[in-house]
Design an enzyme around this catalytic site. Structure first.
Site, PDB file in Angstrom:
ATOM      1  CB  SER A  41      -0.907  -0.001   1.214  1.00  0.00           C
ATOM      2  OG  SER A  41      -0.142   0.339   2.352  1.00  0.00           O
ATOM      3  CE  LYS A  42      -1.263   5.164  -4.487  1.00  0.00           C
ATOM      4  NZ  LYS A  42      -2.387   5.769  -5.049  1.00  0.00           N
ATOM      5  NE  ARG A  43      -0.385   0.351   5.463  1.00  0.00           N
ATOM      6  CZ  ARG A  43       0.421  -0.657   5.698  1.00  0.00           C
ATOM      7  NH1 ARG A  43       1.342  -0.558   6.624  1.00  0.00           N
ATOM      8  NH2 ARG A  43       0.324  -1.782   5.004  1.00  0.00           N
ATOM      9  N   GLY A  92       4.675   5.057   1.878  1.00  0.00           N
ATOM     10  CA  GLY A  92       5.282   6.116   1.058  1.00  0.00           C
ATOM     11  C   GLY A  92       6.371   5.633   0.126  1.00  0.00           C
TER      12      GLY A  92
END
Ligand code: GLU
Length: 474
Positions: free
Chosen positions: A252-254, A256
């Site tokens: 996921s993008k969490r 970064g």
């Protein structure tokens, strides 16, 4: 038949690494078959549209080093390649679907739609439109639109059917029509939604194979129906598997670190990223792990992609990247390192590059490794005395200083010989001696080879750092 594939990103900012994966497979397949690879910018969601994002996109593609054969910048026979410039085309097909009775106007207000959604939630059902406006007569609906009432166009999903969608690697997937929403295909501002636009464009641009993310699987039956309503042959479609995070769950993008820009800033090389992505869900026929894109294209076939979700393993990617860094010629590495070492001049980078080549897996690591070149970080005497007593350490520094003073630092071989002689004479251990010298000069116990690094510091500074270290031991 000429194979035509496409990469169809929505320009919303950065490029997710999962998109790069889809992009790579589309590109490789087109090239494997001597076909064409098309870039189409899907900018129909004006709410999500980020200005400049299209530029980011081009920069990203240029950095990766892949050029589309057709696209908004390049042009081609099937343009425009930017969806916002094709609104009249989508409107024409929405009209056709309305006329055929395969679509209908919907006048429901956002407030009502929200109420319907809440009701669905209450019944623990997925949010779906309740088809209220399907019951309006065609005449009434057309009159309301003609009077200027706001409406969207929805596609009609047939009742009680099983829609079969065929995925290239998953085979036939069956969807019950009662679970498929009467999808909006044209919004009230005249913009299409993804579903209509993708079907129309893939058809008109003569796309033969589509590789896209798993997140579009639930929409697959809607597209099957749109192709059926429009009487068009469907391209072959492959949904790539979800990329997993080693910590579990979807990548996921969490964190970064899933955007192409992050990989670029970390000093991953584009060739290494592509090579690593090739290894997800596919293996080289000879079991190779390091191979060029050309080699991949030669060996690759879409049907060999595994539908099993692979783990996106940063550690493995680092390993691949390290291999590519090591394979670089020194002068290539110097060029690559420039932006990562803004405090060093070209001459210094030329000296440093071969010294750190074997020691970094990401270019960004060069900065920490070479920090001693432009500054001498603070350190405590404990670091000097890790393996040795104070008296011996001090003696080592005094003698090293004398030798360096006399010999200079430019001829590393000579200096080394001289220091080895000294170590032998004094009965010291070479490892201990060089560790003390290393810490005195670099303030760190892990550095590039110390004697070869001295020209980066300079003779005067080297001597004064040794002097400062000696003072710490008083
Ligand atoms: N615009 C869509 C996206 O960015 C494209 C999906 C597709 O390849 O069909 O996810």
């Amino acid at each position: 038949m000429m194979v035509r594939t496409r990469f169809a990103p929505s320009p919303t900012g950065s490029i997710h690494i999962g998109s790069v994966y889809n992009f790579l497979l589309n590109y490789a397949y087109a090239k494997a078959k001597g076909g064409k690879f098309i870039l189409r910018v899907e900018d129909t969601d004006q709410k999500r549209y980020v200005k400049k994002a299209e530029d980011h996109l081009y920069q990203g593609l240029a950095w990766v080093g892949i050029e589309p054969d057709e696209g908004p910048k390049k042009g081609g026979d099937f343009g425009p390649y930017r969806q916002s410039e094709r609104l009249d085309i989508y409107q024409k097909y929405a009209r056709q679907l309305l006329d055929q009775g395969d679509a209908y106007y919907c006048f429901c207000s956002p407030k009502r739609l929200e109420k319907v959604r809440v009701e669905c939630r209450g019944k623990k059902c997925p949010p779906m439109y309740d088809k209220k406006c399907r019951n309006l007569s065609k005449k009434e609906a057309e009159e309301r639109v003609a009077r200027g009432e706001k409406a969207v166009v929805r596609m009609k999903i047939p009742d009680n059917q099983v829609v079969i969608a065929k995925d290239l690697i998953r085979g036939e997937i069956k969807f019950k029509s009662k679970h498929i929403d009467d999808q909006v295909i044209l919004k009230s501002d005249g913009f299409p939604t993804y579903h209509l636009a993708v079907v129309v464009d893939d058809h008109l641009m003569k796309i033969t194979h589509v590789v896209r993310g798993h997140e579009w699987l639930p929409s697959f039956p809607k597209h099957v129906l749109l192709y059926r309503y429009l009487g068009w042959k469907m391209p072959h479609i492959l949904h790539t598997p979800v990329l997993l995070d080693p910590a579990g769950g979807k990548l996921s993008k969490r964190r970064g670190d899933t955007n192409l820009g992050w990989f670029q800033r970390q000093g991953f090389l584009p060739e290494a990223i592509l090579n690593y992505l090739c290894l997800l869900g596919w293996s080289h026929p000879q079991g190779k792990e390091i191979f060029s894109l050309k080699e991949f294209i030669k060996a690759f076939d879409l049907k060999d992609v595994s539908p099993v979700s692979p783990t996106f393993d940063l550690v493995k990617l680092e390993w691949v990247n390290g291999m590519y860094i090591r394979a670089k010629k020194d002068e290539e590495l110097v060029k690559l390192l420039k932006s990562f070492l803004p405090k060093m001049n070209e001459e210094q980078i030329k000296i440093a590059a071969p010294l750190i080549k074997e020691r970094i897996k990401r270019l960004v690591e060069a900065e920490e490794l070479l920090e001693f070149v432009w500054c001498c970080p603070k350190y405590g005497k404990d670091l000097l005395l890790k393996k040795i007593d104070r008296k011996t350490a001090k003696e080592m520094l005094i003698k090293a200083q004398e030798v360096i003073e006399k010999r200079g630092i430019d001829d590393f071989q000579k200096l080394q010989e001289e220091l080895i002689k000294l170590i032998k004479k004094e009965g010291w251990k070479a490892g201990e001696f060089f560790m003390v010298l290393r810490v005195a000069i670099c303030a760190k116990s892990i550095t590039p080879p110390i004697l070869e690094s001295l020209p980066l510091v300079g003779k005067k500074e080297t001597l004064s750092r040794i002097e400062a270290a000696m003072k710490k031991l008083d």
